[in-house]
Every structure is written in structure tokens, then in C-alpha cells.
Design a protein around this motif. Structure first.
Motif, PDB file in Angstrom:
ATOM      1  N   LYS A  15       0.853  -1.190   0.000  1.00 44.10           N
ATOM      2  CA  LYS A  15       0.000   0.000   0.000  1.00 44.10           C
ATOM      3  C   LYS A  15       0.891   1.242   0.000  1.00 44.10           C
ATOM      4  O   LYS A  15       1.766   1.392   0.854  1.00 44.10           O
ATOM      5  CB  LYS A  15      -0.920   0.014   1.217  1.00 44.10           C
ATOM      6  CG  LYS A  15      -1.885   1.201   1.201  1.00 44.10           C
ATOM      7  CD  LYS A  15      -2.856   1.174   2.367  1.00 44.10           C
ATOM      8  CE  LYS A  15      -3.769   2.376   2.330  1.00 44.10           C
ATOM      9  NZ  LYS A  15      -4.728   2.391   3.462  1.00 44.10           N
ATOM     10  N   THR A  64      -0.363   4.781  -0.461  1.00 39.61           N
ATOM     11  CA  THR A  64      -0.984   5.872   0.285  1.00 39.61           C
ATOM     12  C   THR A  64      -2.471   5.936  -0.020  1.00 39.61           C
ATOM     13  O   THR A  64      -2.915   5.482  -1.080  1.00 39.61           O
ATOM     14  CB  THR A  64      -0.335   7.229  -0.093  1.00 39.61           C
ATOM     15  OG1 THR A  64      -0.933   8.281   0.663  1.00 39.61           O
ATOM     16  CG2 THR A  64      -0.504   7.532  -1.577  1.00 39.61           C
ATOM     17  N   ASP A  65      -3.232   6.488   0.900  1.00 33.31           N
ATOM     18  CA  ASP A  65      -4.622   6.836   0.610  1.00 33.31           C
ATOM     19  C   ASP A  65      -4.651   8.119  -0.208  1.00 33.31           C
ATOM     20  O   ASP A  65      -3.719   8.935  -0.153  1.00 33.31           O
ATOM     21  CB  ASP A  65      -5.402   7.069   1.911  1.00 33.31           C
ATOM     22  CG  ASP A  65      -5.715   5.778   2.647  1.00 33.31           C
ATOM     23  OD1 ASP A  65      -5.831   4.728   1.991  1.00 33.31           O
ATOM     24  OD2 ASP A  65      -5.828   5.825   3.886  1.00 33.31           O
ATOM     25  N   HIS A 122      -7.797  11.142  -1.809  1.00 34.46           N
ATOM     26  CA  HIS A 122      -9.166  11.588  -1.578  1.00 34.46           C
ATOM     27  C   HIS A 122      -9.755  12.209  -2.839  1.00 34.46           C
ATOM     28  O   HIS A 122      -9.034  12.772  -3.672  1.00 34.46           O
ATOM     29  CB  HIS A 122      -9.194  12.587  -0.414  1.00 34.46           C
ATOM     30  CG  HIS A 122      -8.611  12.024   0.846  1.00 34.46           C
ATOM     31  ND1 HIS A 122      -7.273  12.154   1.164  1.00 34.46           N
ATOM     32  CD2 HIS A 122      -9.166  11.274   1.831  1.00 34.46           C
ATOM     33  CE1 HIS A 122      -7.034  11.529   2.309  1.00 34.46           C
ATOM     34  NE2 HIS A 122      -8.163  10.987   2.734  1.00 34.46           N
ATOM     35  N   THR A 135     -12.517   8.149  -0.168  1.00 31.53           N
ATOM     36  CA  THR A 135     -11.128   7.796   0.101  1.00 31.53           C
ATOM     37  C   THR A 135     -10.810   6.504  -0.628  1.00 31.53           C
ATOM     38  O   THR A 135     -11.548   5.520  -0.519  1.00 31.53           O
ATOM     39  CB  THR A 135     -10.878   7.604   1.613  1.00 31.53           C
ATOM     40  OG1 THR A 135     -11.193   8.817   2.309  1.00 31.53           O
ATOM     41  CG2 THR A 135      -9.416   7.248   1.869  1.00 31.53           C
ATOM     42  N   ARG A 136      -9.746   6.527  -1.384  1.00 27.30           N
ATOM     43  CA  ARG A 136      -9.273   5.352  -2.097  1.00 27.30           C
ATOM     44  C   ARG A 136      -7.783   5.179  -1.787  1.00 27.30           C
ATOM     45  O   ARG A 136      -7.201   5.978  -1.062  1.00 27.30           O
ATOM     46  CB  ARG A 136      -9.494   5.498  -3.611  1.00 27.30           C
ATOM     47  CG  ARG A 136     -10.956   5.595  -4.031  1.00 27.30           C
ATOM     48  CD  ARG A 136     -11.686   4.287  -3.822  1.00 27.30           C
ATOM     49  NE  ARG A 136     -13.017   4.290  -4.407  1.00 27.30           N
ATOM     50  CZ  ARG A 136     -14.135   4.601  -3.752  1.00 27.30           C
ATOM     51  NH1 ARG A 136     -14.061   4.959  -2.467  1.00 27.30           N
ATOM     52  NH2 ARG A 136     -15.302   4.549  -4.356  1.00 27.30           N
ATOM     53  N   ALA A 137      -7.167   4.158  -2.340  1.00 27.52           N
ATOM     54  CA  ALA A 137      -5.750   3.904  -2.066  1.00 27.52           C
ATOM     55  C   ALA A 137      -5.030   3.511  -3.346  1.00 27.52           C
ATOM     56  O   ALA A 137      -5.621   2.921  -4.256  1.00 27.52           O
ATOM     57  CB  ALA A 137      -5.585   2.805  -1.025  1.00 27.52           C
TER      58      ALA A 137
END
Length: 300
Positions: A157, A159-160, A162, A258-260
Motif C-alpha cells: 500500500k 498511500t490513501d 481523496h 477515500t481510495r488507495a
């Protein structure tokens, strides 16, 4: 006995499914690629591909050979790095596949910084609004919006990020009031072409009950440019808005997503120090750049 050069040609054809595509990767003409495939088949006494007007498709024997050829490929890359000696820098060519929003508004400044610190490094960014196929080596690593559920890959992962509704100042001056989500019914909405959404994480308008936006594109950049031109209201990445003068977020307290981003790599590449160092630099750079870009926003 097969030699490595012929196995390299075999892998290129298996990934490109055509002699011409393999030839472009290897910088060989298609006829030479065809002769090398035939020579390998003769050496192994096995038919590796089924030929058709649509391309070259692996046979069962060819499919079994792929894993062994890729293991040799990884070993050769590790050997080359070992012979080059220890180095703190990163060199060679690395290709990254990424969704076009990330590729246009986030990756350029991050990659430019990494290359500036590593003069021997060549980076290719492939920006396409679709899922990349790592098994065909379309890229050395891929940035994705969802974590893969299967396959021999390393998923990190990054980062998130927006997303919010956004519109241009010009559009907001001329359009009906936009004070609540219910007011959207009186506005033109911009979004993805529904049947070209390649990942469920990109179905932003579903949360707004919009099934068929009157203006749509499979490209994030085109959608943002439609918003800039005053064509309507759309869902935009916060990190892209600093590049869109005259565009601001709207209804931020009513709608926020919010997505990643995930970095996806071949499992075997954890053995390659060059790829490991680049991946670490890319992840750190993207996290820092995301914080910087999302920190400079103007709301309406």
C-alpha cells in the motif's frame, strides 16, 4: 539444449502474443524472431505456440516452459547486478504502469526527482486507463487502485488519496445554486463511461445515484479538462486539483471518497536490489508528494 538468447525471444513472444510485438521489444525483425522460436522448438523437440491470424498462443508445453524461462531471466538479472558490483544508486530501465490520473498528476514529479538522483536510471511511465498484466511483463511494476486477490505478486500500500466533487469558478457563476447533493439534479455531471470502468473502486458516481453521466470519458485527465472548461460538475482527485487553475472542490462536507494506491510487483523481483531500491524510493516519493498536493486546495 536451449540457450538463454532463444529463451528471451520465447518470453517476448509469450508476453506479446505476436512476432512483431516481440520484435519491437527485442529490437529484432519479425522474421528473425520467428526463426529463433522455430530453433528453440527444434532444440526442445516441442511445439511451444499455436499460430493463428490472431497471434501466437502458448501450447501446454509452452505454458510449462514460461515459469522456467522466467526463473532464468531473474537469475540473469541478479547475476548482472552482482557483476556490476555494489552501488548506492539505481540504474537500468524500469517501466511503471499506472492509471492515467496518477500517471499525469502524481508520478511525473516523483519520478523526475528519483531520476535526478540516479543519472544511470531510465524510467518509462505507461499511462493507460486499464488493468496491466504483470505476467506478460507489460511493466516491471504497476500502480493499482485495488489490492490483487490472487497471483504471485508483492502488493504494497502506497498511500490513501481523496476525491471530492469539483467545478470551475466559471461554471459555478453561471449555473443554478449548488448547496446540497439534491441540487445536483439541476446540474450536468461528468464521470466515467459506465461500461469502461475497469475497477470497481472507480465507480465514484454510484454513491450519488448517477448511472449515466451526460458527459463521460474513460480518462481522468479528460474528465478534469471537461470540468476546467465549465462543462459541469465531476468527481476529481484532490491531488490533481492544484494543476487545474480555476477549479475548486464543492460540497466537501456532503460528499467525500477515500481510495488507495497500491504498488504491485512480481514476487521474484524481491530478489533484485535495483527494483527493491526503486520501489522504496517510489513509495516514499509518492507519499510525500500526496501530502504536498492535497495540502494546497481551495474549496467552494
Amino acid at each position: 539444449m536451449a540457450d538463454w538468447d532463444d529463451l528471451k525471444v520465447f518470453l517476448a513472444v509469450a508476453r506479446g502474443e505476436s512476432l512483431s510485438r516481440a520484435g519491437r521489444v527485442l529490437k529484432l525483425d519479425a522474421a528473425t524472431v520467428g526463426r529463433r522460436v522455430a530453433r528453440l522448438e527444434q532444440a526442445l523437440d516441442a511445439r511451444l505456440f499455436t499460430r493463428s491470424p490472431q497471434g501466437y498462443v502458448l501450447t501446454d508445453e509452452g505454458g510449462r516452459l514460461v515459469a522456467h524461462a522466467e526463473a532464468i531471466e531473474t537469475a540473469m538479472e541478479r547475476a548482472a547486478e552482482a557483476l556490476a558490483g555494489p552501488s548506492e544508486g539505481i540504474s537500468g530501465q524500469i517501466r511503471i504502469g499506472a492509471p492515467d490520473g496518477c500517471a499525469n498528476y502524481l508520478l511525473p514529479q516523483v519520478v523526475a526527482g528519483i531520476v535526478a538522483q540516479n543519472p544511470g536510471l531510465e524510467v518509462q511511465i505507461v499511462a493507460l486507463p486499464r488493468v496491466f498484466n504483470l505476467s506478460r511483463r507489460e511493466a516491471d511494476m504497476v500502480i493499482a487502485v485495488s489490492k490483487p486477490e490472487q497471483g504471485r505478486v508483492i502488493a504494497t500500500k502506497i498511500t490513501d488519496y481523496h476525491l471530492h466533487l469539483a467545478a470551475s469558478d466559471r461554471y459555478l457563476r453561471e449555473a443554478p445554486p449548488l448547496k446540497t447533493l439534491a441540487d445536483l439534479r439541476a446540474h450536468r455531471v461528468i464521470g466515467y463511461i459506465p461500461d469502461m470502468i475497469f475497477d470497481r473502486e472507480l465507480d465514484y458516481l454510484a454513491d450519488l445515484g448517477v448511472e449515466q453521466p451526460p458527459m463521460a470519458s474513460n480518462s481522468v485527465s479528460v474528465q478534469l479538462n471537461l470540468i476546467r472548461q465549465g462543462a459541469g460538475v465531476g468527481v476529481a482527485h484532490d491531488f490533481a486539483l492544484p494543476a487545474a487553475a480555476g477549479v475548486r472542490r464543492v460540497l466537501t462536507s456532503d460528499f467525500s471518497l477515500t481510495r488507495a494506491f497500491w504498488l504491485i510487483r512480481h514476487a521474484d523481483d524481491r530478489k533484485l536490489p535495483r527494483i527493491e531500491r526503486f520501489a522504496a524510493a517510489l513509495v516514499a516519493g509518492m507519499r510525500a508528494e500526496m501530502r504536498a498536493l492535497e495540502g494546497q486546495l481551495q474549496d467552494g
